[in-house]
Design a protein around this motif. Sequence first.
Motif, short mmCIF file in Angstrom:
data_model
loop_
_atom_site.label_atom_id
_atom_site.label_comp_id
_atom_site.label_asym_id
_atom_site.label_seq_id
_atom_site.Cartn_x
_atom_site.Cartn_y
_atom_site.Cartn_z
N TRP A 170 3.44 12.35 1.56
CA TRP A 170 3.26 10.87 1.61
C TRP A 170 3.74 10.32 2.95
CZ3 TRP A 170 6.96 7.22 2.40
CH2 TRP A 170 6.60 5.88 2.21
N LYS A 171 4.87 10.78 3.43
CA LYS A 171 5.47 10.30 4.67
C LYS A 171 4.56 10.56 5.85
CE LYS A 171 9.72 10.64 7.40
NZ LYS A 171 11.01 11.33 7.55
N ALA A 172 3.85 11.69 5.84
CA ALA A 172 2.95 12.02 6.94
C ALA A 172 1.79 11.03 7.02
CB ALA A 172 2.42 13.43 6.78
N ARG A 173 1.46 10.41 5.89
CA ARG A 173 0.35 9.46 5.87
C ARG A 173 0.82 8.00 6.11
NH1 ARG A 173 -0.63 12.53 1.20
NH2 ARG A 173 0.00 10.76 -0.10
N GLN A 174 2.11 7.78 6.25
CA GLN A 174 2.66 6.43 6.40
C GLN A 174 3.49 6.34 7.68
OE1 GLN A 174 1.84 4.00 4.34
NE2 GLN A 174 0.70 5.36 2.96
N PRO A 175 2.86 6.12 8.84
CA PRO A 175 3.61 6.08 10.10
C PRO A 175 4.50 4.85 10.25
CG PRO A 175 1.32 5.46 10.47
CD PRO A 175 1.40 5.91 9.04
N LEU A 176 4.33 3.83 9.38
CA LEU A 176 5.12 2.62 9.52
C LEU A 176 6.58 2.86 9.17
CD1 LEU A 176 5.04 -0.42 10.11
CD2 LEU A 176 4.51 -0.82 7.69
N PHE A 177 6.87 3.92 8.41
CA PHE A 177 8.24 4.15 7.95
C PHE A 177 8.75 5.45 8.55
CE2 PHE A 177 5.90 1.80 4.72
CZ PHE A 177 6.67 0.66 4.62
N ASP A 178 9.95 5.43 9.08
CA ASP A 178 10.50 6.63 9.70
C ASP A 178 11.53 7.32 8.81
OD1 ASP A 178 12.50 4.79 9.79
OD2 ASP A 178 12.93 5.00 11.94
N ALA A 179 11.88 6.70 7.67
CA ALA A 179 12.84 7.33 6.75
C ALA A 179 12.52 6.90 5.32
CB ALA A 179 14.26 6.97 7.11
N ASP A 198 0.83 -1.21 0.00
CA ASP A 198 0.00 0.00 0.00
C ASP A 198 0.87 1.26 0.00
OD1 ASP A 198 -2.19 -1.67 0.05
OD2 ASP A 198 -2.55 -1.45 2.22
N ALA A 199 1.95 1.22 0.79
CA ALA A 199 2.82 2.40 0.85
C ALA A 199 3.50 2.66 -0.50
CB ALA A 199 3.86 2.19 1.95
N ILE A 200 4.02 1.59 -1.14
CA ILE A 200 4.68 1.75 -2.45
C ILE A 200 3.68 2.24 -3.50
CG2 ILE A 200 5.78 0.47 -4.33
CD1 ILE A 200 7.62 1.03 -2.01
N ALA A 201 2.44 1.69 -3.46
CA ALA A 201 1.42 2.12 -4.44
C ALA A 201 1.10 3.59 -4.26
CB ALA A 201 0.16 1.26 -4.28
N ALA A 202 0.98 4.05 -3.02
CA ALA A 202 0.68 5.47 -2.78
C ALA A 202 1.85 6.36 -3.23
CB ALA A 202 0.40 5.69 -1.30
N LEU A 203 3.09 5.93 -2.98
CA LEU A 203 4.24 6.73 -3.40
C LEU A 203 4.39 6.74 -4.91
CD1 LEU A 203 6.63 8.40 -2.46
CD2 LEU A 203 7.97 6.29 -2.26
N GLN A 204 4.06 5.60 -5.55
CA GLN A 204 4.12 5.56 -7.01
C GLN A 204 3.10 6.50 -7.62
OE1 GLN A 204 3.63 1.64 -8.58
NE2 GLN A 204 4.18 2.23 -10.67
N ALA A 205 1.91 6.57 -7.03
CA ALA A 205 0.89 7.51 -7.54
C ALA A 205 1.37 8.94 -7.40
CB ALA A 205 -0.42 7.28 -6.79
#
Length: 510
Positions: free
Chosen positions: A87-96, A65-72
């Motif tokens: 995008w990062k603000a919407r994906q708390p699972l990744f810190d970098a 889901d995260a890769i699909a959102a970043l690709q869009a």
Amino acid sequence: MGARPASLLIFGAVFAAAFVLAALGYFSLRRWEVAAELQLRGQARDSAVMAAEKVEMAVVRAEQDAIAALQAAALAPDFGPAAVEAWKARQPLFDAVYVLDRQGRLLYPVSGTRDEAELISALRAEISQGFWDRGGRRHVEADGHVILAAVIPGSARGPLLVGLRRDDQALHREILKTTLGGAEGQGALAILDGSGRPVFSSRPLDRAEPVLTVPFGEALPAWRVALYQPAGLSPRDMVRRQAMIFMAALALLLLVIAGGLVATYRLVRRESEIARLKSDFVANVSHDLKTPLALIRMFAETLEMDRVPDERRRREYYGVLTRESERLSRLIDNVLDFSRIESGRQRYEITVGPVEPIVHEVVESFRHPLQQQGFTVDVAIEPDLPDVPLDGDAIKQALANLVDNAMKYSGDRRRLRVAARRDGGGIAVEVADEGIGIPVAERERIFEKFYRVGRSETQGRRGSGVGLSLVKHIVEAHGGRVTVDGQPGEGTRFTLHLPALPLPRGERAG
């Protein structure tokens, strides 16, 4: 083959069968224990594998889901650092997040720390040109971190390489807690990181024992799912507990079998002994009956044929006939009374009366055989004895049996003592001899029916083996007791203790 060897052979065969049963049960339990432990471990492993797959599927889904959102976002013409921040603000699972173009230039972040520079260099080294051409995604270990690397084609800047670094705290919060937080059962599921440190557990691990671990797949390399059980509840402990219960039940069953065999063996041995004693009893009674009958017949025929030379001899013969008939009557009375006792039909007419006349009457009835056999008899009766409840005929029979026994087992020292004295509120009547005596170990058994002291000096002496058992029954029917004292070679003293407590007038069951 005799009855005893045959019985021993049968019991030996049964004991051997019980031993074989015990051995088979033990080995079966051991095999069951191993199989049950393997089964429980297999079930535990299946549970851990399912938990690992469940977590990994949740992680992979979140990454997709995260890769699909970043690709869009990358397909937009104005894609840049601002879009990545959004995008990062919407994906708390990744810190970098790291974004590089095909030439390896860093597009995001615009500037980074020294540690991030080393991590980006390691990421560049892990990505080959073939990965750029094929696209897709993979997990790369770089500088102690797991980086999700993915190629995003079609952006305005050409294909982009994206590296996403997971946040362990967010992973705990977003994935592990929601996926494994509701795990049921007595055990606890824990997630161990690459260093073996628990980063998550479905339950507290205090005093819990590790059972097994299962590795994750590519999404969480070097991480493992561990299954813990509370102390004493591990598969091995549970199986051992059940095996101990089964072994205890088997041991109890074997003990019951052994106890039953021992009891049966003792009962069979006892019945065999009783059968032998009954046979001896019949032989002894037959012998005792023949002796007085032979004397009665001989003297009666002599008198009938008038072969007696004078009146003195005639009276002597009459006396022999009287004594032998009395002896025969006593023997028959013993047999009949014993039969009534065995069938539960013996009754005693108990009334209050004196003991002294009974003692004198019994001694007088034995006067002639005592004189004939050279016995000295001392009779000592305490004056003014109280009357006691008794059946006169039964007490006479008991005393007669004791005097007869004393005569039979006196040996060379032929001296008897018959005494009556106060005994508390009642009376004690004693019959003592100076004969061969009775061993201490056999004093209780002499009152058993048919039992005779098994010593060489007692063999061959006449006797039915029921006299003392009748004595004991008569005295106990009067509410009293019989005791025996003395040492082997020094004589024996039997004492009848008759209580003075009044008993109900009338019949008393034997």
